[in-house]
Design a protein around this motif. Structure first.
Motif, PDB file in Angstrom:
ATOM      1  N   THR A 150       0.844  -1.127  -0.045  1.00  0.00           N
ATOM      2  CA  THR A 150       0.213   0.046   0.065  1.00  0.00           C
ATOM      3  C   THR A 150       0.877   1.155   0.139  1.00  0.00           C
ATOM      4  O   THR A 150       1.787   1.269   0.901  1.00  0.00           O
ATOM      5  CB  THR A 150      -1.032   0.243   1.296  1.00  0.00           C
ATOM      6  OG1 THR A 150      -1.788  -1.276   1.455  1.00  0.00           O
ATOM      7  CG2 THR A 150      -1.942   1.184   1.059  1.00  0.00           C
ATOM      8  N   ILE A 151       0.641   2.010  -1.081  1.00  0.00           N
ATOM      9  CA  ILE A 151       1.451   3.380  -1.009  1.00  0.00           C
ATOM     10  C   ILE A 151       0.650   4.476  -0.384  1.00  0.00           C
ATOM     11  O   ILE A 151      -0.645   4.407  -0.944  1.00  0.00           O
ATOM     12  CB  ILE A 151       1.872   3.633  -2.482  1.00  0.00           C
ATOM     13  CG1 ILE A 151       3.039   2.533  -3.285  1.00  0.00           C
ATOM     14  CG2 ILE A 151       2.438   5.159  -2.592  1.00  0.00           C
ATOM     15  CD1 ILE A 151       3.160   2.788  -4.653  1.00  0.00           C
ATOM     16  N   ILE A 152       1.000   5.336   0.192  1.00  0.00           N
ATOM     17  CA  ILE A 152       0.339   6.244   0.825  1.00  0.00           C
ATOM     18  C   ILE A 152       0.962   7.522   0.497  1.00  0.00           C
ATOM     19  O   ILE A 152       2.058   7.887   0.344  1.00  0.00           O
ATOM     20  CB  ILE A 152       0.401   6.227   2.471  1.00  0.00           C
ATOM     21  CG1 ILE A 152      -0.387   5.041   2.939  1.00  0.00           C
ATOM     22  CG2 ILE A 152      -0.224   7.558   3.105  1.00  0.00           C
ATOM     23  CD1 ILE A 152      -0.315   5.039   4.471  1.00  0.00           C
ATOM     24  N   ARG A 153       0.220   8.439  -0.085  1.00  0.00           N
ATOM     25  CA  ARG A 153       0.529   9.772  -0.742  1.00  0.00           C
ATOM     26  C   ARG A 153      -0.023  11.060   0.167  1.00  0.00           C
ATOM     27  O   ARG A 153      -1.174  11.366  -0.237  1.00  0.00           O
ATOM     28  CB  ARG A 153       0.142   9.935  -1.959  1.00  0.00           C
ATOM     29  CG  ARG A 153       0.921   8.946  -3.041  1.00  0.00           C
ATOM     30  CD  ARG A 153       0.087   8.831  -4.463  1.00  0.00           C
ATOM     31  NE  ARG A 153      -1.264   8.151  -4.556  1.00  0.00           N
ATOM     32  CZ  ARG A 153      -2.295   8.750  -4.494  1.00  0.00           C
ATOM     33  NH1 ARG A 153      -2.424  10.055  -4.915  1.00  0.00           N
ATOM     34  NH2 ARG A 153      -3.403   8.034  -4.721  1.00  0.00           N
ATOM     35  N   PRO A 154       0.561  11.445   1.307  1.00  0.00           N
ATOM     36  CA  PRO A 154       0.001  12.525   2.006  1.00  0.00           C
ATOM     37  C   PRO A 154      -0.184  13.883   1.321  1.00  0.00           C
ATOM     38  O   PRO A 154       1.101  14.168   0.444  1.00  0.00           O
ATOM     39  CB  PRO A 154       0.884  12.485   3.470  1.00  0.00           C
ATOM     40  CG  PRO A 154       1.915  11.116   3.132  1.00  0.00           C
ATOM     41  CD  PRO A 154       1.955  10.958   1.866  1.00  0.00           C
ATOM     42  N   ALA A 155      -0.916  14.673   1.746  1.00  0.00           N
ATOM     43  CA  ALA A 155      -0.856  16.075   1.357  1.00  0.00           C
ATOM     44  C   ALA A 155       0.526  16.838   2.306  1.00  0.00           C
ATOM     45  O   ALA A 155       1.159  15.928   3.075  1.00  0.00           O
ATOM     46  CB  ALA A 155      -2.094  16.790   1.737  1.00  0.00           C
ATOM     47  N   TRP A 156       0.593  17.962   2.061  1.00  0.00           N
ATOM     48  CA  TRP A 156       1.647  18.543   3.085  1.00  0.00           C
ATOM     49  C   TRP A 156       1.083  18.507   4.215  1.00  0.00           C
ATOM     50  O   TRP A 156       0.219  18.529   4.778  1.00  0.00           O
ATOM     51  CB  TRP A 156       1.753  20.038   2.598  1.00  0.00           C
ATOM     52  CG  TRP A 156       2.246  20.466   1.316  1.00  0.00           C
ATOM     53  CD1 TRP A 156       1.797  20.235   0.192  1.00  0.00           C
ATOM     54  CD2 TRP A 156       3.646  20.882   0.984  1.00  0.00           C
ATOM     55  NE1 TRP A 156       2.490  20.262  -1.131  1.00  0.00           N
ATOM     56  CE2 TRP A 156       3.752  20.797  -0.440  1.00  0.00           C
ATOM     57  CE3 TRP A 156       4.473  21.435   1.915  1.00  0.00           C
ATOM     58  CZ2 TRP A 156       4.941  21.342  -1.147  1.00  0.00           C
ATOM     59  CZ3 TRP A 156       5.579  21.698   1.177  1.00  0.00           C
ATOM     60  CH2 TRP A 156       5.939  21.832  -0.285  1.00  0.00           C
ATOM     61  N   LEU A 157       2.307  18.228   5.070  1.00  0.00           N
ATOM     62  CA  LEU A 157       2.187  17.755   6.477  1.00  0.00           C
ATOM     63  C   LEU A 157       2.035  18.868   7.601  1.00  0.00           C
ATOM     64  O   LEU A 157       2.754  19.690   7.671  1.00  0.00           O
ATOM     65  CB  LEU A 157       3.268  16.581   6.878  1.00  0.00           C
ATOM     66  CG  LEU A 157       3.339  15.442   5.806  1.00  0.00           C
ATOM     67  CD1 LEU A 157       4.691  14.636   5.991  1.00  0.00           C
ATOM     68  CD2 LEU A 157       2.196  14.489   6.308  1.00  0.00           C
ATOM     69  N   THR A 158       1.339  18.395   8.717  1.00  0.00           N
ATOM     70  CA  THR A 158       1.220  19.413   9.801  1.00  0.00           C
ATOM     71  C   THR A 158       1.449  18.611  11.007  1.00  0.00           C
ATOM     72  O   THR A 158       1.355  17.489  10.979  1.00  0.00           O
ATOM     73  CB  THR A 158       0.035  20.098   9.899  1.00  0.00           C
ATOM     74  OG1 THR A 158      -1.249  19.369  10.375  1.00  0.00           O
ATOM     75  CG2 THR A 158      -0.683  20.554   8.640  1.00  0.00           C
ATOM     76  N   ASP A 159       1.556  19.400  12.134  1.00  0.00           N
ATOM     77  CA  ASP A 159       1.947  18.699  13.359  1.00  0.00           C
ATOM     78  C   ASP A 159       0.663  18.662  14.554  1.00  0.00           C
ATOM     79  O   ASP A 159       0.613  18.664  15.679  1.00  0.00           O
ATOM     80  CB  ASP A 159       3.453  19.309  14.005  1.00  0.00           C
ATOM     81  CG  ASP A 159       4.259  18.827  13.454  1.00  0.00           C
ATOM     82  OD1 ASP A 159       4.557  17.641  13.021  1.00  0.00           O
ATOM     83  OD2 ASP A 159       5.228  19.460  13.495  1.00  0.00           O
ATOM     84  N   LYS A 160      -0.557  18.985  13.836  1.00  0.00           N
ATOM     85  CA  LYS A 160      -1.718  19.267  14.721  1.00  0.00           C
ATOM     86  C   LYS A 160      -1.939  17.811  15.251  1.00  0.00           C
ATOM     87  O   LYS A 160      -1.862  16.779  14.562  1.00  0.00           O
ATOM     88  CB  LYS A 160      -2.851  19.628  13.757  1.00  0.00           C
ATOM     89  CG  LYS A 160      -2.594  20.864  13.236  1.00  0.00           C
ATOM     90  CD  LYS A 160      -3.808  21.129  12.112  1.00  0.00           C
ATOM     91  CE  LYS A 160      -3.531  22.760  11.530  1.00  0.00           C
ATOM     92  NZ  LYS A 160      -4.601  23.109  10.503  1.00  0.00           N
ATOM     93  N   ASP A 161      -2.502  17.771  16.541  1.00  0.00           N
ATOM     94  CA  ASP A 161      -2.811  16.766  17.127  1.00  0.00           C
ATOM     95  C   ASP A 161      -4.204  16.373  16.982  1.00  0.00           C
ATOM     96  O   ASP A 161      -5.314  16.468  17.808  1.00  0.00           O
ATOM     97  CB  ASP A 161      -2.641  17.065  18.766  1.00  0.00           C
ATOM     98  CG  ASP A 161      -2.953  15.813  19.594  1.00  0.00           C
ATOM     99  OD1 ASP A 161      -2.933  14.816  19.281  1.00  0.00           O
ATOM    100  OD2 ASP A 161      -3.311  16.091  20.733  1.00  0.00           O
ATOM    101  N   GLU A 162      -4.452  15.945  15.915  1.00  0.00           N
ATOM    102  CA  GLU A 162      -5.655  15.428  15.412  1.00  0.00           C
ATOM    103  C   GLU A 162      -5.607  13.962  14.538  1.00  0.00           C
ATOM    104  O   GLU A 162      -4.519  13.918  13.907  1.00  0.00           O
ATOM    105  CB  GLU A 162      -6.361  16.614  14.614  1.00  0.00           C
ATOM    106  CG  GLU A 162      -5.641  16.799  13.320  1.00  0.00           C
ATOM    107  CD  GLU A 162      -6.149  18.130  12.574  1.00  0.00           C
ATOM    108  OE1 GLU A 162      -7.142  18.730  13.434  1.00  0.00           O
ATOM    109  OE2 GLU A 162      -5.899  18.497  11.490  1.00  0.00           O
ATOM    110  N   VAL A 163      -6.709  13.338  14.278  1.00  0.00           N
ATOM    111  CA  VAL A 163      -6.888  12.240  13.263  1.00  0.00           C
ATOM    112  C   VAL A 163      -8.097  12.692  12.452  1.00  0.00           C
ATOM    113  O   VAL A 163      -9.026  12.371  12.922  1.00  0.00           O
ATOM    114  CB  VAL A 163      -6.626  10.937  13.703  1.00  0.00           C
ATOM    115  CG1 VAL A 163      -7.277   9.838  12.779  1.00  0.00           C
ATOM    116  CG2 VAL A 163      -5.412  10.593  14.589  1.00  0.00           C
ATOM    117  N   ASP A 164      -7.880  13.221  11.346  1.00  0.00           N
ATOM    118  CA  ASP A 164      -8.961  13.675  10.478  1.00  0.00           C
ATOM    119  C   ASP A 164      -8.402  13.722   9.070  1.00  0.00           C
ATOM    120  O   ASP A 164      -7.696  14.646   8.748  1.00  0.00           O
ATOM    121  CB  ASP A 164      -9.206  15.341  10.954  1.00  0.00           C
ATOM    122  CG  ASP A 164     -10.538  15.534  10.168  1.00  0.00           C
ATOM    123  OD1 ASP A 164     -11.223  15.234   9.340  1.00  0.00           O
ATOM    124  OD2 ASP A 164     -10.927  16.876  10.358  1.00  0.00           O
TER     125      ASP A 164
END
Length: 228
Positions: A150-164
């Protein structure tokens, strides 16, 4: 379950490691290069083995993954050396075949398929440049293999404390501009704990409602998100 994590110093990887170690029946082999940024709570955990090596070196990769049930690759090339990700991908595929391991979760980037539309897509391609070309070639290596990847392609990353987050499949247009590292880590863990999900798939991850021309918090000359 035994899981080998390549690029275990990465920020997404370290979040995932804590999530995985909440399960008493999981052992981790953490593969790092030189600088050890792992916390004492990770390194001193009896379910953790730390291995140092070079992800471009097949023998080092084999030493890290041999005996594992699954591999999670959170590898990144240094700035100015984006092509390094291609031999890393080849080493992972070849050594997983040698070790008889089939399940791989591989972190890549949004935009490798030209799937990001509009002004954001144009900005993303301009900022990332050769990074997208090289990470696409690495993804091609993974997709041409017989692995259950499984390849995961994240958007630009933040350090927000959330799963959304929301998921887009390969062939669909990417939507949002950002996603938290914690969200990506949670999906990694979900895939490792449920290895029959999203097999031979490439998933885009973004936070719903973050559509726009660029991430609102991101300076146009920053590539901080590339480093995990």
């Amino acid at each position: 379950m035994k899981i080998a994590i390549l690029g275990a110093n990465g920020r997404i990887a370290r979040i995932a490691e804590h999530m995985l170690l909440a399960h008493d029946d999981i052992d981790l082999t953490l593969f790092i290069h030189t600088e050890d940024e792992l916390g004492a709570d990770i390194k001193n955990n009896p379910h953790v083995t730390v291995v140092k090596g070079d992800a471009k070196n097949p023998d080092d990769v084999f030493a890290a993954i041999d005996g594992a049930d699954e591999v999670y690759a959170n590898l990144a090339s240094g700035r100015g050396h984006t092509a390094d990700i291609i031999p890393m991908a080849k080493a992972v595929v070849d050594m997983m075949d040698r070790a008889g391991i089939t399940r791989l979760v591989w972190i890549s980037s949004l935009g490798i398929y030209g799937e990001v539309p509009g002004e954001f897509g144009a900005w993303n391609a301009k900022v990332l440049g050769d990074y997208l070309t090289d990470y696409r070639k690495a993804a091609d290596v993974i997709e041409a293999s017989d692995l259950r990847y499984t390849i995961i392609r994240p958007a630009w990353l933040t350090d927000k404390d959330e799963v959304d987050f929301e998921i887009t499949e390969k062939g669909e247009l990417f939507r949002g501009t950002e996603v938290s590292r914690k969200s990506v880590a949670s999906e990694v863990v979900e895939l490792l704990l449920n290895p029959e999900e999203h097999v031979r798939a490439s998933l885009g991850l973004d936070k719903p409602g973050t559509d726009g021309d660029k991430p609102e918090w991101m300076l146009s000359n920053s590539t901080e998100h590339l480093s995990e």
